[in-house]
Design an enzyme around this catalytic site. Sequence first.
Site, mmCIF file in Angstrom:
data_model
loop_
_atom_site.group_PDB
_atom_site.id
_atom_site.type_symbol
_atom_site.label_atom_id
_atom_site.label_comp_id
_atom_site.label_asym_id
_atom_site.label_seq_id
_atom_site.Cartn_x
_atom_site.Cartn_y
_atom_site.Cartn_z
ATOM 1 N N LYS A 1 6.540 4.194 -3.090
ATOM 2 C CA LYS A 1 5.264 3.552 -3.433
ATOM 3 C C LYS A 1 4.138 4.130 -2.573
ATOM 4 O O LYS A 1 4.221 4.123 -1.340
ATOM 5 C CB LYS A 1 5.398 2.045 -3.202
ATOM 6 N N GLU B 1 11.206 -3.509 -9.884
ATOM 7 C CA GLU B 1 10.902 -3.315 -8.466
ATOM 8 C C GLU B 1 11.751 -4.284 -7.647
ATOM 9 O O GLU B 1 11.978 -5.423 -8.059
ATOM 10 C CB GLU B 1 9.410 -3.608 -8.210
ATOM 11 N N CYS C 1 4.457 -0.538 -9.116
ATOM 12 C CA CYS C 1 3.654 -1.755 -9.028
ATOM 13 C C CYS C 1 2.173 -1.493 -8.736
ATOM 14 O O CYS C 1 1.435 -1.069 -9.612
ATOM 15 C CB CYS C 1 4.290 -2.702 -8.003
#
Length: 294
Positions: free
Chosen positions: A127, A53, A168
């Site tokens: 995301k 990331e 994440c």
Amino acid sequence: MTATATTPTALRAFRIALIQLAVSSNKSANLTRARTCILAAAQQGANVVVLPECFNSPYGTQHFAAYAEDVPSGESCQALAAAAKDAGVYLVGGSIPERARGEHEGKFFNTCTVWSPEGTLLDIHRKAHLFDIDVPGKITFKESLVLSPGPKITTVPTPLGTLGIAICYDIRFPELSLAMARAGADMLIFPGAFNMTTGPLHWELLARARAVDNQCYVALCSPARDEGAGYVAYGHSMVVDPRGTVVVDAGASEGTVVADVDPEVVSAFREQIPVRKQKRWDLYNDVVKAPVRE
Ligand SMILES: *[C@@H]1O[C@H](CO)[C@@H](O)[C@H](O)[C@H]1NC(C)=O
Ligand SMILES: *[C@@H]1O[C@H](CO)[C@@H](O)[C@H](O)[C@H]1NC(C)=O
Ligand SMILES: *[C@@H]1O[C@H](CO)[C@@H](O)[C@H](O)[C@H]1NC(C)=O
């Protein structure tokens, strides 16, 4: 997508490499380093290569404006396309801050790009879950002030199997992983950067949990740990198999780890513990409905 959770895996045997990149204060040095590592991973026989990331920008809402790029025309995407092609690998390009356009103008996405061995863009994942916390007197961190949440779940069909991609904090939501698996994902891949509190607590636990929940391989790829950085990443990029066993763990410092993904392990385990066939969908309808707020 018509695949259901009960279809046998379409996964093929392949080798995956996770590149736990070290931090540099120079963006083009980061891109050059990523390229070198991608080519080296291909030399080690990797068919799928994953970056961390925010691999080319500092992680922190205050930095995104200065580092954001257009996707896929920006400098980082161009570098990733070329690296995927020159290495001849499927490349899961970690994430970069993407400049949002249109209705989200002025904000950014935290975006993962996925590239074919021909260097073409297969899909992007933005995301989906933004990390906002506000504990008065302790910590305030609001990604949503500068980031926009991604609009979709992302499953990328390849001849090796379908790759489910999320970023994440997305791993903390089992519903998203389940949705990816139900959309046909044979393996789940998460570029991520947990910190030195959440990393030791939950990084491995979440990887193993999602692997066991969905009976699939899970890969997490973090930047290397740099104690001097503004955001200290935990590291420990890892591959977990469907039994929940950690196949490889990169530790804290820079390095590339590889693992062989074995469809036999998937099929055998799904046969031994057939939860995918024994779900009681009639009982879980509530999961997709938002609860009534107090
Ligand atoms: C940044 O890295 C590039 C490529 O590695 C190098 O050519 C350049 O001199 C570096 N810039 C600075 C300011 O260090
Ligand atoms: C290089 O990448 C690391 C993350 O791997 C990041 O912390 C660092 O700020 C980056 N440097 C630049 C100038 O983008
Ligand atoms: C890591 O993040 C959590 C959640 O935001 C926070 O509570 C904690 O203080 C952070 N730890 C470090 C070492 O920065």
